[in-house]
Design an enzyme around this catalytic site. Structure first.
Site, PDB file in Angstrom:
ATOM      1  N   LYS A   7       0.857  -1.181   0.000  1.00 35.23           N
ATOM      2  CA  LYS A   7       0.000   0.000   0.000  1.00 35.23           C
ATOM      3  C   LYS A   7       0.897   1.236   0.000  1.00 35.23           C
ATOM      4  O   LYS A   7       1.948   1.249   0.644  1.00 35.23           O
ATOM      5  CB  LYS A   7      -0.895   0.000   1.253  1.00 35.23           C
ATOM      6  CG  LYS A   7      -1.731   1.255   1.470  1.00 35.23           C
ATOM      7  CD  LYS A   7      -2.795   1.452   0.408  1.00 35.23           C
ATOM      8  CE  LYS A   7      -3.558   2.767   0.610  1.00 35.23           C
ATOM      9  NZ  LYS A   7      -4.501   3.026  -0.509  1.00 35.23           N
TER      10      LYS A   7
ATOM     11  N   CYS B  44      -2.687   9.909  -6.244  1.00 34.87           N
ATOM     12  CA  CYS B  44      -3.776   9.667  -5.286  1.00 34.87           C
ATOM     13  C   CYS B  44      -4.808  10.784  -5.393  1.00 34.87           C
ATOM     14  O   CYS B  44      -4.475  11.954  -5.222  1.00 34.87           O
ATOM     15  CB  CYS B  44      -3.275   9.574  -3.844  1.00 34.87           C
ATOM     16  SG  CYS B  44      -4.667   9.381  -2.698  1.00 34.87           S
TER      17      CYS B  44
HETATM   18  O1  RRO Z   1      -5.785   5.483  -0.437  1.00 35.40           O
HETATM   19  C1  RRO Z   1      -6.478   5.970  -1.366  1.00 35.40           C
HETATM   20  O2  RRO Z   1      -7.517   6.601  -1.171  1.00 35.40           O
HETATM   21  C2  RRO Z   1      -6.073   5.838  -2.769  1.00 35.40           C
HETATM   22  C3  RRO Z   1      -4.795   6.077  -3.250  1.00 35.40           C
HETATM   23 BR1  RRO Z   1      -3.360   6.437  -2.143  1.00 35.40          BR
HETATM   24  C4  RRO Z   1      -4.549   6.033  -4.644  1.00 35.40           C
HETATM   25  O3  RRO Z   1      -3.448   6.240  -5.158  1.00 35.40           O
HETATM   26  N1  RRO Z   1      -5.594   5.759  -5.466  1.00 35.40           N
HETATM   27  C5  RRO Z   1      -6.823   5.531  -4.993  1.00 35.40           C
HETATM   28  O4  RRO Z   1      -7.728   5.288  -5.795  1.00 35.40           O
HETATM   29  N2  RRO Z   1      -7.068   5.556  -3.645  1.00 35.40           N
END
Ligand code: RRO
Length: 308
Positions: A44, A127
Site C-alpha cells: 500500500k 492519489c
Molecule cells: O488510499 C487511497 O484513497 C487511494 C490512493 Br493512495 C490512490 O493512489 N488511489 C486511490 O484510488 N485511492
C-alpha cells in the site's frame, strides 16, 4: 507457455501482481500476497506517518467495479522498511509504493528505501483522495520538478504511478517529460479520480469523504487503462516498462493489456472483491489463452496490438 516477464530488469515469474491499493497495508495481508501466485508483492502507498485514512463509509462495491476514497490508510514508511526483509523470503520481488504528502516527504522515503533491499520503488503521483492535495500527475511542472529531485536519490529501478489522461496532448507532454529521466517503469492507471455515485433511494452519495467524490475502479475503467498503456507505449523510450492497471478481472483482460504494451499487470478491484486466489486464476486463464492462440510466451504479445 511461459508468463515470465520483467520490469526494470527485475524478473517476474508470472504476469499478474497486486496493485498498490486493497489488502496490502498490514504485514498479514502482505504475507498473504507473498504466499499467493502473485508475481510480486506490492505494498500500500506509504506516508511518513501512519494514517487511519478517511472517514467511513469510504468504499462501495458497484455493479461494474467500485468507488472508494480510502485516504491512504497505511502503517507509515518505517513499518514497511522493517517488513522488506521478511517479505523477500517469499522469493518474489517486493515493490514499495511511496506516496508522500509533499516532495520533501517523497525524498525522505525514496532515500530510506534506497537503503533497503526493496526490488522496485513505485512513487505514487496520482492519489485522488486527499482533500486539498491535487494529483501531482495532473501538474506537469511538478512531475518534472519531482523527477529531477527523486531520480538522483536512488540507483534502484524507480517507477511512477500515473493518473489516467484523456487528451492526446497530455500523453504527448507527459511522455516528453518522462523520456528525459532515468525511470525504469510507469504504472498506469490509478483510479479515475473525483467521480460521484448517487443512491437515488437515500438521495445521498454512496461514500462520505470529500462530499462523495471518489476514485472509480474496476470494469468501468478498463478502456481508459488500455488507452493509457497503449498511448504511453507508443511514446516512451523502449527501456521504460509499462505496468498496466485498471479493470483486470480475467485472463482475457490481461491479454488485452499485453497487446496494448504492458510488461506486467496489477489487479486491485478483483483482488479486493475475490481475494488472493485471483492471481493464480488470472495467470492460469492467461496461460490457457496464449496456448490456445499458439503463443509460447507472453513476451511475444507485449505491444503487438495490430493496426487496421
Ligand atoms: O488510499 C487511497 O484513497 C487511494 C490512493 Br493512495 C490512490 O493512489 N488511489 C486511490 O484510488 N485511492
Amino acid at each position: 507457455t511461459t508468463l515470465q516477464s520483467s520490469i526494470g530488469q527485475v524478473t517476474l515469474d508470472s504476469y499478474v501482481m497486486n496493485a498498490s491499493g486493497p489488502r496490502c497495508s498490514s504485514a498479514e495481508e502482505l504475507h498473504l500476497i507473498g504466499r499467493s501466485n502473485a508475481a510480486a508483492i506490492v505494498t500500500k502507498s506509504c506516508t511518513i506517518l501512519p494514517r487511519e485514512g478517511n472517514a467511513e463509509p469510504r468504499y462501495r462495491d458497484l455493479e461494474l467495479g467500485a468507488i472508494q476514497s480510502m485516504g491512504l490508510p497505511n502503517l507509515g514508511y518505517n513499518a514497511y522498511l522493517d517488513l522488506v526483509p521478511e517479505l523477500l523470503e517469499h522469493n518474489k520481488p517486493v515493490v514499495v509504493s511511496i506516496s508522500g504528502l509533499s516532495l520533501a516527504d517523497n525524498e525522505t522515503m525514496v532515500k530510506a528505501f534506497d537503503g533497503s533491499d526493496a526490488s522496485l520503488l513505485e512513487v505514487n503521483f496520482s492519489c485522488p483522495n486527499i482533500a486539498g492535495k491535487p494529483q501531482t500527475a495532473y501538474d506537469f511542472e511538478q512531475v518534472e520538478n519531482s523527477l529531477t529531485r527523486l531520480c538522483s536519490l536512488t540507483d534502484k529501478p524507480l517507477g511512477i504511478k500515473l493518473a489516467p489522461y484523456f487528451d492526446m496532448s497530455h500523453f504527448d507532454s507527459m511522455a516528453e517529460i518522462l523520456n528525459r529521466f532515468p525511470i525504469a517503469f510507469i504504472s498506469t492507471i490509478n483510479s479515475i479520480g473525483n467521480t460521484l455515485i448517487i443512491d437515488p433511494q437515500t438521495e445521498r452519495a454512496v461514500i462520505k469523504p470529500k462530499g462523495g467524490f471518489g476514485g472509480l475502479c474496476g470494469q468501468y475503467v478498463k478502456p481508459i487503462g488500455l488507452a493509457n498503456v497503449h498511448a504511453f507505449r507508443q511514446r516512451l523510450r523502449d527501456d521504460i516498462d509499462i505496468v498496466g492497471v485498471g479493470g483486470i478481472y480475467n485472463g482475457t483482460d490481461a491479454f488485452e493489456y499485453a497487446l496494448a504494451g504492458a510488461s506486467a499487470v496489477q489487479v486491485a478491484t478483483s483482488f479486493q472483491q475475490q481475494g488472493e486466489g485471483c492471481f493464480q486464476r488470472i495467470n492460469d486463464e492467461l496461460a490457457a489463452l496464449l496456448e490456445a492462440k499458439g503463443y509460447a510466451s507472453i513476451k511475444e504479445v507485449i505491444g503487438q496490438l495490430k493496426a487496421f
